[in-house]
Design a protein around this motif. Structure first.
Motif, short mmCIF file in Angstrom:
data_model
loop_
_atom_site.label_atom_id
_atom_site.label_comp_id
_atom_site.label_asym_id
_atom_site.label_seq_id
_atom_site.Cartn_x
_atom_site.Cartn_y
_atom_site.Cartn_z
N LEU A 122 0.82 -1.22 -0.24
CA LEU A 122 -0.01 0.04 -0.18
C LEU A 122 0.93 1.25 -0.12
O LEU A 122 0.46 2.24 -0.56
CB LEU A 122 -0.91 0.16 1.21
N LEU A 123 1.86 1.34 0.64
CA LEU A 123 2.58 2.56 0.89
C LEU A 123 3.70 2.61 -0.45
O LEU A 123 3.77 1.73 -0.99
CB LEU A 123 3.71 2.48 2.12
N PRO A 124 4.01 3.94 -0.67
CA PRO A 124 4.71 4.17 -2.13
C PRO A 124 6.26 3.70 -2.03
O PRO A 124 7.08 4.55 -2.76
CB PRO A 124 4.49 5.70 -2.17
N VAL A 125 6.46 2.83 -1.44
CA VAL A 125 7.95 2.27 -1.26
C VAL A 125 8.57 2.00 -2.60
O VAL A 125 9.53 2.31 -3.09
CB VAL A 125 7.94 0.88 -0.46
N ALA A 126 7.60 0.97 -3.58
CA ALA A 126 8.03 0.76 -4.75
C ALA A 126 7.98 1.92 -5.84
O ALA A 126 8.99 2.07 -6.65
CB ALA A 126 6.90 -0.20 -5.45
N THR A 127 7.44 2.96 -5.45
CA THR A 127 7.54 4.31 -6.36
C THR A 127 8.72 5.12 -5.99
O THR A 127 9.46 5.33 -6.98
CB THR A 127 6.29 5.27 -5.93
N PHE A 128 9.10 4.95 -4.63
CA PHE A 128 10.47 5.81 -4.27
C PHE A 128 11.64 5.02 -5.12
O PHE A 128 12.53 5.51 -5.35
CB PHE A 128 10.66 5.78 -2.89
N LEU A 129 11.60 3.59 -5.18
CA LEU A 129 12.75 2.93 -5.72
C LEU A 129 12.61 2.98 -7.30
O LEU A 129 13.69 2.90 -7.62
CB LEU A 129 12.44 1.79 -5.25
N MET A 130 11.74 3.34 -7.75
CA MET A 130 11.45 3.33 -9.36
C MET A 130 11.74 4.75 -9.84
O MET A 130 12.17 4.53 -10.90
CB MET A 130 10.05 2.97 -9.83
N ALA A 131 11.56 5.85 -9.04
CA ALA A 131 11.70 6.95 -9.63
C ALA A 131 13.05 7.42 -9.93
O ALA A 131 13.18 7.87 -11.18
CB ALA A 131 11.33 7.97 -8.51
N PRO A 132 14.03 6.99 -9.13
CA PRO A 132 15.27 7.16 -9.80
C PRO A 132 15.94 6.53 -11.30
O PRO A 132 16.56 7.12 -11.87
CB PRO A 132 16.57 6.69 -8.60
N LEU A 133 15.22 5.29 -11.27
CA LEU A 133 15.44 4.81 -12.60
C LEU A 133 14.77 5.48 -13.67
O LEU A 133 15.46 5.73 -14.64
CB LEU A 133 14.92 3.33 -12.41
N GLU A 134 13.50 5.79 -13.41
CA GLU A 134 12.77 6.65 -14.42
C GLU A 134 13.29 7.89 -14.90
O GLU A 134 13.14 8.28 -15.91
CB GLU A 134 11.30 6.64 -14.07
N VAL A 166 9.97 5.23 -22.45
CA VAL A 166 8.52 5.47 -22.47
C VAL A 166 7.81 4.51 -21.33
O VAL A 166 8.70 4.02 -20.45
CB VAL A 166 7.93 5.08 -23.82
N ASP A 167 6.79 4.31 -21.29
CA ASP A 167 6.03 3.53 -20.35
C ASP A 167 6.60 4.08 -18.93
O ASP A 167 6.93 3.02 -18.16
CB ASP A 167 6.53 2.03 -20.43
N PHE A 168 6.23 5.35 -18.52
CA PHE A 168 6.52 5.76 -17.20
C PHE A 168 5.63 5.26 -16.33
O PHE A 168 4.36 5.31 -16.57
CB PHE A 168 6.75 7.22 -17.05
N ARG A 169 6.25 4.87 -14.83
CA ARG A 169 4.92 4.33 -14.08
C ARG A 169 4.80 5.07 -13.03
O ARG A 169 4.04 5.09 -12.05
CB ARG A 169 5.71 2.90 -13.48
N THR A 170 5.65 6.32 -12.75
CA THR A 170 5.71 7.17 -11.68
C THR A 170 5.37 8.44 -12.34
O THR A 170 5.67 8.83 -13.46
CB THR A 170 6.84 7.16 -10.82
N GLY A 171 4.53 9.15 -11.46
CA GLY A 171 4.24 10.72 -11.88
C GLY A 171 5.03 11.86 -11.60
O GLY A 171 5.01 12.84 -12.34
N GLY A 172 6.02 11.67 -10.76
CA GLY A 172 6.93 12.48 -10.30
C GLY A 172 6.29 13.67 -9.11
O GLY A 172 5.10 13.71 -9.29
N GLY A 173 7.37 14.15 -8.46
CA GLY A 173 6.92 15.16 -7.44
C GLY A 173 5.77 14.48 -6.45
O GLY A 173 6.04 13.40 -6.08
#
Length: 277
Positions: free
Chosen positions: A55-67, A215-222
Motif C-alpha cells: 500500500l505505501l509508495p515504497v516501490a514508487t520511491f525505488l522506481m523514480a530514480p530509474l525513470e 517510454v512507459d513511465f510508471r511514476t508521476g513525479g513530484g
C-alpha cells in the motif's frame, strides 16, 4: 547457464513470492509446539510487511530514480537512422493464439515506436525479442510485432528482426551483430523508462551507441509519488518490477555486462567509444 540460474533464483527472490513464502513458512513453524510463539510472531511481521509494501509508495520511491535517470527525448532536427524496439510489450503466445496483438502494461513501447516510424519514415526499425523460456522455447516476440506493424501499414522492408535474444544483454549483443552500426549513425532505443539505465549500459558495452527514448513511465513525479496504492496487489506488482531491475543492474555490472553500475546520460558516449565485447 547465467540465464537459467538468474531466472530460477529470481522466482524465489521476487518480493511478492518471498513475502508469501515467509508467511507460509512461519505458519508451518508455528505448528511445532516449542516454536509456536516464534512462528506466529514471524507470520504477523511478514503479513504487516506485505500490507505495508503493497500500500505505501515504497516501490514508487525505488522506481523514480530509474525513470528519471535519462531525460525524455527532444527532437533536435538531427536525422534518425534507426529505431530499436526492445521486447517485453506483448505476450507473443497469446497474440498468436488469439490472432491479434496482446499487449501488456508496457504497451507504450509499441505505440511510441509506431509514432516514431511515421515521424522518421526513412529510419530502419530493429525489433529485438526472442521467445526462450526457462523450461523450453516460447513464441518469438519480434516476428509477431513485425506482423502487427505490417498490418497497420508500416513497410516491412524497413524491418530488422532479431528473434534470438532472451535477455537485455542478448538484445544488445545480437542487435549489434545484425546492424553493424556505422560511426555517426543515430539509433533511438525505445524501452520502458525504468529499464533504460540497464538497456543503455549493455548497448554501450557491446559498442552500439544509442539515443535513449524512454517510454512507459510508471511514476508521476513530484507529489504524485507520495500517493498510496489502491490495492496491495498493485504495490507488490510495482515492487516486483523495480526490485528485479535494481537486481539486474547489480548483477549485470558484477558479471561484466556493463561498464558502470548505474549508467547515466553523460557516461553513454564515452562508454560506447571504449566498449568491448
Amino acid at each position: 547457464m547465467f540465464y537459467y540460474v538468474s531466472k530460477i533464483a529470481w522466482f524465489f527472490a521476487t518480493p511478492s513470492n518471498l513475502l508469501l513464502s515467509l508467511i507460509l513458512l512461519s505458519l508451518l513453524v508455528a505448528l511445532v509446539r516449542r516454536l509456536r510463539g516464534f512462528g506466529l510472531g514471524l507470520a504477523i511481521v511478514a503479513t504487516v510487511a506485505t500490507i505495508a509494501l503493497g500500500l505505501l509508495p515504497v516501490a514508487t520511491f525505488l522506481m523514480a530514480p530509474l525513470e528519471e535517470r535519462f531525460p525524455q527525448f527532444q527532437d533536435d532536427g538531427k536525422p534518425v537512422d534507426g529505431i530499436i524496439l526492445l521486447g517485453g510489450a506483448i505476450d507473443a503466445s497469446d497474440s498468436v493464439s488469439r490472432g491479434q496483438i496482446a499487449a501488456n502494461e508496457a504497451a507504450e513501447r509499441i505505440l511510441d515506436t509506431i509514432q516514431l516510424a511515421h515521424r522518421y519514415p526513412q529510419a530502419r526499425i530493429l525489433i529485438s525479442g526472442g521467445g526462450g523460456t526457462v523450461f523450453g522455447d516460447g513464441v518469438d516476440e519480434a516476428p509477431v510485432v513485425a506482423d502487427y506493424f505490417k498490418s497497420i501499414g508500416i513497410d516491412p522492408a524497413r524491418f530488422i528482426i532479431e528473434d534470438r535474444s532472451r535477455t537485455t544483454a542478448e538484445n544488445a549483443l545480437y542487435s549489434r551483430a545484425l546492424v553493424q552500426p556505422k560511426d555517426g549513425e543515430r539509433w533511438l532505443l525505445v524501452t520502458s523508462a525504468w529499464h533504460m539505465p540497464r538497456a543503455v549500459g549493455v548497448f554501450d558495452k557491446v559498442g552500439f551507441p544509442v539515443t535513449p527514448y524512454p517510454v512507459d513511465f510508471r511514476t508521476g513525479g513530484g507529489a504524485n509519488n507520495l500517493y498510496i496504492f489502491a490495492s496491495i496487489s498493485d504495490g507488490l506488482r510495482r515492487l516486483d518490477v523495480v526490485a528485479k531491475e535494481w537486481a539486474g543492474l547489480v548483477g549485470y555490472y558484477l558479471a561484466g555486462r556493463m561498464n558502470v553500475l548505474f549508467p547515466a546520460p553523460h557516461a553513454s558516449p564515452s562508454a560506447a567509444g571504449s566498449a568491448s565485447l
